[in-house]
Design a protein around this motif. Sequence first.
Motif, PDB file in Angstrom:
ATOM      1  N   SER A 191      71.788 -55.022 104.529  1.00  0.00           N
ATOM      2  CA  SER A 191      71.406 -54.331 105.962  1.00  0.00           C
ATOM      3  C   SER A 191      72.274 -54.583 107.178  1.00  0.00           C
ATOM      4  CB  SER A 191      69.948 -54.797 106.642  1.00  0.00           C
ATOM      5  OG  SER A 191      69.228 -54.186 105.901  1.00  0.00           O
ATOM      6  N   HIS A 243      59.368 -45.617 117.338  1.00  0.00           N
ATOM      7  CA  HIS A 243      60.323 -45.232 116.248  1.00  0.00           C
ATOM      8  C   HIS A 243      60.128 -46.277 114.895  1.00  0.00           C
ATOM      9  CE1 HIS A 243      61.623 -42.448 118.931  1.00  0.00           C
ATOM     10  NE2 HIS A 243      62.288 -43.356 119.948  1.00  0.00           N
ATOM     11  N   ASP A 244      59.041 -47.158 114.899  1.00  0.00           N
ATOM     12  CA  ASP A 244      58.832 -47.738 113.675  1.00  0.00           C
ATOM     13  C   ASP A 244      57.144 -47.749 113.613  1.00  0.00           C
ATOM     14  OD1 ASP A 244      59.981 -50.235 112.105  1.00  0.00           O
ATOM     15  OD2 ASP A 244      58.103 -50.440 112.459  1.00  0.00           O
ATOM     16  N   THR A 289      67.477 -48.871 120.031  1.00  0.00           N
ATOM     17  CA  THR A 289      66.390 -48.197 120.309  1.00  0.00           C
ATOM     18  C   THR A 289      65.807 -49.303 121.139  1.00  0.00           C
ATOM     19  OG1 THR A 289      65.184 -49.412 118.345  1.00  0.00           O
ATOM     20  CG2 THR A 289      65.616 -46.996 118.214  1.00  0.00           C
ATOM     21  N   ARG A 307      68.391 -58.875 101.853  1.00  0.00           N
ATOM     22  CA  ARG A 307      67.323 -58.729 101.392  1.00  0.00           C
ATOM     23  C   ARG A 307      67.081 -59.993 100.292  1.00  0.00           C
ATOM     24  NH1 ARG A 307      62.530 -57.266 103.389  1.00  0.00           N
ATOM     25  NH2 ARG A 307      63.430 -56.224 105.277  1.00  0.00           N
ATOM     26  N   PHE A 332      66.684 -60.137 114.681  1.00  0.00           N
ATOM     27  CA  PHE A 332      67.770 -59.198 113.673  1.00  0.00           C
ATOM     28  C   PHE A 332      67.396 -57.784 113.741  1.00  0.00           C
ATOM     29  CE2 PHE A 332      68.678 -56.907 109.723  1.00  0.00           C
ATOM     30  CZ  PHE A 332      70.033 -56.834 110.036  1.00  0.00           C
ATOM     31  N   THR A 333      68.070 -56.750 114.164  1.00  0.00           N
ATOM     32  CA  THR A 333      67.562 -55.616 114.080  1.00  0.00           C
ATOM     33  C   THR A 333      68.695 -54.343 113.559  1.00  0.00           C
ATOM     34  OG1 THR A 333      66.950 -53.701 115.188  1.00  0.00           O
ATOM     35  CG2 THR A 333      68.377 -54.957 116.627  1.00  0.00           C
ATOM     36  N   THR A 334      68.002 -53.428 112.843  1.00  0.00           N
ATOM     37  CA  THR A 334      69.068 -52.499 112.409  1.00  0.00           C
ATOM     38  C   THR A 334      69.100 -51.471 113.392  1.00  0.00           C
ATOM     39  OG1 THR A 334      67.230 -51.906 111.054  1.00  0.00           O
ATOM     40  CG2 THR A 334      68.753 -52.983 110.063  1.00  0.00           C
ATOM     41  N   ARG A 393      55.035 -49.552 112.000  1.00  0.00           N
ATOM     42  CA  ARG A 393      54.515 -50.777 111.921  1.00  0.00           C
ATOM     43  C   ARG A 393      54.302 -51.267 113.295  1.00  0.00           C
ATOM     44  NH1 ARG A 393      57.837 -55.335 109.170  1.00  0.00           N
ATOM     45  NH2 ARG A 393      59.123 -55.028 110.802  1.00  0.00           N
ATOM     46  N   PHE A 397      52.905 -59.763 110.270  1.00  0.00           N
ATOM     47  CA  PHE A 397      54.009 -58.909 109.289  1.00  0.00           C
ATOM     48  C   PHE A 397      55.382 -59.475 109.525  1.00  0.00           C
ATOM     49  CE2 PHE A 397      53.413 -56.679 113.421  1.00  0.00           C
ATOM     50  CZ  PHE A 397      54.660 -56.813 113.894  1.00  0.00           C
ATOM     51  N   VAL A 398      55.741 -60.497 110.336  1.00  0.00           N
ATOM     52  CA  VAL A 398      57.009 -60.928 110.390  1.00  0.00           C
ATOM     53  C   VAL A 398      57.419 -62.074 109.363  1.00  0.00           C
ATOM     54  CG1 VAL A 398      58.893 -61.701 112.231  1.00  0.00           C
ATOM     55  CG2 VAL A 398      56.950 -60.269 112.705  1.00  0.00           C
ATOM     56  N   LEU A 399      58.330 -61.829 108.628  1.00  0.00           N
ATOM     57  CA  LEU A 399      58.484 -62.814 107.564  1.00  0.00           C
ATOM     58  C   LEU A 399      59.708 -63.786 108.082  1.00  0.00           C
ATOM     59  CD1 LEU A 399      59.874 -59.873 105.081  1.00  0.00           C
ATOM     60  CD2 LEU A 399      57.694 -61.032 105.140  1.00  0.00           C
ATOM     61  N   VAL A 432      61.242 -60.340 115.580  1.00  0.00           N
ATOM     62  CA  VAL A 432      61.635 -59.061 115.691  1.00  0.00           C
ATOM     63  C   VAL A 432      61.611 -58.372 117.083  1.00  0.00           C
ATOM     64  CG1 VAL A 432      61.319 -58.506 113.222  1.00  0.00           C
ATOM     65  CG2 VAL A 432      59.530 -57.910 115.207  1.00  0.00           C
ATOM     66  N   PHE A 433      62.173 -57.221 117.612  1.00  0.00           N
ATOM     67  CA  PHE A 433      61.453 -56.853 118.664  1.00  0.00           C
ATOM     68  C   PHE A 433      60.740 -55.453 118.323  1.00  0.00           C
ATOM     69  CE2 PHE A 433      65.703 -53.946 118.921  1.00  0.00           C
ATOM     70  CZ  PHE A 433      65.133 -52.796 119.255  1.00  0.00           C
ATOM     71  N   TYR A 483      63.305 -63.823 106.790  1.00  0.00           N
ATOM     72  CA  TYR A 483      64.313 -62.873 106.560  1.00  0.00           C
ATOM     73  C   TYR A 483      64.841 -62.864 108.047  1.00  0.00           C
ATOM     74  CZ  TYR A 483      66.417 -57.991 106.165  1.00  0.00           C
ATOM     75  OH  TYR A 483      67.368 -57.182 106.123  1.00  0.00           O
TER      76      TYR A 483
HETATM   77  C1  ANZ Z   1      63.701 -53.041 115.955  1.00  0.00           C
HETATM   78  C2  ANZ Z   1      63.470 -51.902 115.219  1.00  0.00           C
HETATM   79  C3  ANZ Z   1      63.266 -50.601 116.039  1.00  0.00           C
HETATM   80  C4  ANZ Z   1      63.541 -51.858 113.873  1.00  0.00           C
HETATM   81  C5  ANZ Z   1      63.221 -49.409 115.025  1.00  0.00           C
HETATM   82  C6  ANZ Z   1      63.399 -50.960 113.061  1.00  0.00           C
HETATM   83  C7  ANZ Z   1      63.224 -49.668 113.592  1.00  0.00           C
HETATM   84  P1  ANZ Z   1      65.862 -53.900 107.060  1.00  0.00           P
HETATM   85  O1  ANZ Z   1      66.666 -52.542 106.812  1.00  0.00           O
HETATM   86  O2  ANZ Z   1      64.970 -53.953 105.688  1.00  0.00           O
HETATM   87  O3  ANZ Z   1      67.019 -54.982 107.051  1.00  0.00           O
HETATM   88  N1  ANZ Z   1      62.628 -57.117 110.818  1.00  0.00           N
HETATM   89  C8  ANZ Z   1      63.669 -57.933 111.003  1.00  0.00           C
HETATM   90  N2  ANZ Z   1      63.524 -59.346 110.857  1.00  0.00           N
HETATM   91  C9  ANZ Z   1      62.277 -59.228 110.294  1.00  0.00           C
HETATM   92  C10 ANZ Z   1      61.544 -60.241 109.617  1.00  0.00           C
HETATM   93  N3  ANZ Z   1      61.717 -61.490 109.728  1.00  0.00           N
HETATM   94  N4  ANZ Z   1      60.277 -59.685 109.310  1.00  0.00           N
HETATM   95  C11 ANZ Z   1      59.821 -58.326 109.166  1.00  0.00           C
HETATM   96  N5  ANZ Z   1      60.588 -57.213 109.847  1.00  0.00           N
HETATM   97  C12 ANZ Z   1      61.905 -57.962 110.246  1.00  0.00           C
HETATM   98  O4  ANZ Z   1      64.914 -53.929 108.268  1.00  0.00           O
HETATM   99  C13 ANZ Z   1      65.280 -54.377 109.458  1.00  0.00           C
HETATM  100  C14 ANZ Z   1      64.144 -54.025 110.377  1.00  0.00           C
HETATM  101  O5  ANZ Z   1      63.150 -55.117 109.968  1.00  0.00           O
HETATM  102  C15 ANZ Z   1      64.790 -54.770 111.811  1.00  0.00           C
HETATM  103  O6  ANZ Z   1      65.081 -53.719 112.542  1.00  0.00           O
HETATM  104  C16 ANZ Z   1      63.363 -55.317 112.314  1.00  0.00           C
HETATM  105  O7  ANZ Z   1      62.829 -54.277 112.840  1.00  0.00           O
HETATM  106  C17 ANZ Z   1      62.624 -55.504 111.047  1.00  0.00           C
HETATM  107  F1  ANZ Z   1      63.048 -48.406 115.698  1.00  0.00           F
HETATM  108  O8  ANZ Z   1      64.344 -54.137 114.963  1.00  0.00           O
HETATM  109  B1  ANZ Z   1      63.969 -53.488 113.514  1.00  0.00           B
END
Ligand code: ANZ
Length: 849
Positions: A226, A342-343, A253, A419, A247-249, A345, A326-328, A336-337, A331
């Motif tokens: 990722s 846009h998500d 947002t 992952r 960590f965010t992808t 969950r 739901f936060v692992l 997470v924020f 990983y």
């Molecule tokens: C904010 C956000 C906004 C996200 C959005 C997504 C969409 P992949 O692609 O699988 O790497 N994430 C990060 N760490 C996590 C954890 N320890 N447990 C659960 N979820 C976690 O997924 C990355 C996204 O999974 C990250 O991007 C984070 O949510 C979440 F519109 O951040 B995201």
Amino acid sequence: MTRYNFKSVEEKWQKIWEDKKVFESKVIKDKKKFYCLEMFPYPSGKIHMGHVRNYTIGDVLARYKSMRGFNVLHPMGWDSFGMPAENAARQNNLDPKKWTEKNISTMKSQLKQLGLSIDWSKEISTCSPEYYKHQQKFFLDLYDKGLVYRKENYVNWDPIDQTVLANEQVIDGRGWRSGAIVERKKLNQWCFNISKFSDELLDDLEKLDEWPNKVKVMQKNWIGKSFGSEITFQIEGIDDVKSVKIFTTRPDTLFGCSFLALSVDHPISKYYEKDDNFKKFKEDCSKSGTTEEAIAQAEKIGFKTKLLATNPFDSEKKIPIFFANFVLMDYGFGAVFGCPSHDQRDLDFALKYNLDIIPVVKPNDHVGEFKVEKEAYTGPGKIFNSKFLDGLSAPEESILKAIQVLEEKKLGNKKINFRLKDWGISRQRYWGCPIPIAYNKNNEIVKIPNEFLPIKLPENINLNTKGNPLDHQDEWKKILIDGEECELETDTLDTFVDSSWYFLRFCSPKNDENGFNVDDINYWMPVDQYIGGVEHAILHLLYSRFFMRALSYKNDQINIKEPFKGLFTQGMVCHETYKDQENNWVSPDEITSEDNKNYYKKNNLSEKIIVGPIESMSKSKKNTIDPEEIIKNYGADSVRLFILSDSPPEKDIQWSDTGIKAAFKFIQKFWTLHLNIKNQIEGQNDKFIGKKGDEIFRFTNQILQKITKNLESFQYNVLVANLYEIYNFFSKNISSVSAEDLKVNYIKILCSLNPILPHLSAECFEDLNIKNSYQWPEIEKKYLIQSKTSIVIQINSKKRSIMEMQFNINEKALMQEIYKDAKCNKYLEDKIIVKTIFIKDKLINIITD
Ligand code: ANZ
């Protein structure tokens, strides 16, 4: 005429091959090698049709390669540690070792009946100390190289059986045997540092050009690279913690962020250890399993803290901080924020806890105000509500810009995450390879010295204990190392470790000192063709790829990265399913039918059977066919022929009675044909005409070319069709060729039969008193040029004739021939040709006025 007695023929040849050690392989320097390996079986009791298919496919290839002059390694062994032995032994009060050994001997004799070209001198079994001794050495080698470590990890815990369960033993959140609700529990676990090689394991997939693409895609997704960023949020509410990293992808947002969520194991949780409500919350979280799917499916629950975080892009905006299920923790950063718009969950969570839902991306074609209510918008679009990001196209442009600003302001960085998690290899079970580690009085790790290896499993112990039976072996556990009293580790290794290097052991199975000779593996490895089920696409293949790298790591003697050069994943063997009127599964041998449409129970002919869908053979659905019975009734060659016919080997095949009977009939017919050919060759046939001609040479060489091509490309079902072509041609033509021509060509044909029908082919050779050379026949190129072809002659779209013509004939020359032909000419006389449609070597359509 003598019938073909397949039983005595097959027994005879199987014995000859074994006695003469025909298939024994040795390292022969300067000779091309071919390492053909099928995934080794778990000795569960009897072989099933899946094994038959897998090993037949491999055997065809191994025989072919050996005939092509390769030095072939085609070994077999037993993946003999694992739960079923322990369970069966527990249920029947048996010793797992005895149970396993009995199964091995049954299955070995069954495999032998198939006439496989296996080098049995290289047989191995992973539960034997001669095998696992080396595995223990590898474990210690990896430990020294920093690739093995011990850490606390979550496991599925069955509170009634007091044992750890594998993910597949958790059914609907409950222990498969006790039915207790499974909990998440932290236990000290040994781990392999597979994630150290994440990048390499991903990038090198590209080099595996002889692997099915679907398997590479599955591995790629599993490794899960990722691209995103780490962001630091300032927090307030605790004196000694000032910030949290996430960590965010989707850093783009960030303006839509309305909460932070932490894993219950996040370091900040220690400030809530004494809070009863938090403790209760943590307990609730532990009630869902440990798998990602289980966590994803569980209802989203949160625990609101009094802490606040500041949005890094907008210092005015303070957001609440939650712990959430739901936060692992393993990983990213375990934090997470949440961006509800846009998500999905995050949206579910926000709706439940009444948090802000601020949209920041709107679809490109959207006009007017954009709102998110019950469904998060995750598609592309334009950024809005986001100050300096407004107007950028999401996600590409906006992510780059967001990262640039985060980096400039020192609020975050670009970050890549995988992952792929480290591989937890500890199992709290008896029937596995003991981990060569002990603990001293201070609970410090002590490596078992080389001279104490192998640490053998104790035998004849009581398995009916709660938890791991080894925990109760007080005497066995005691060990004196350098004068210090220590206790052995009672966890055993995941059986996937056993299968992560067995292909190396086959290269030097008798080496007592080392797991393999370096020279041997440098000669044989990588496996040229690996064949197995697609169910192993991820774990087994990835673990083996890791293990190969781990052994090569910091080792200047070996530099093999990829263990399997070619991979072939075969399809399933399927069968109709049957149920009685009470909805119980019924097996095919319990039913009978007169018309192959309506089925009745054999022991109650008035009970009609309900025919269900065709599904892959499985004991639970009772739709299995016992290979041993089939071999007994139809012979190994028939089974081989049928299992390869019908479908390409990568596709599922449907087992049918008529199919196996047809294969059997074909072999009988071929034998009759053989006897006729023999008569002809030996000049005992009165009808012999002996017309000269090279048609038989052309047929033989052309079919050989097709067979070769089909063998090389795994088109084994087409290969079976080629055998039928051979039968048809020879039955039609034997009486019109000279004995000598017949003999030369028939010998070549018999050779080409060997990979699929080895017994029949060997018997025919012997019957002719000709020594079987076991060499792939030479194809004579001159016969490959097709000299004649049949052309359909249509006049005004009506077929009027078929003319034998010189291959490659042009339209003008063909027209001259047509005029000469009385049959056609009568339709053309006095006519003006308006048009011709000419398809070279196939057809001409002449349109007249
Ligand atoms: C904010 C956000 C906004 C996200 C959005 C997504 C969409 P992949 O692609 O699988 O790497 N994430 C990060 N760490 C996590 C954890 N320890 N447990 C659960 N979820 C976690 O997924 C990355 C996204 O999974 C990250 O991007 C984070 O949510 C979440 F519109 O951040 B995201």
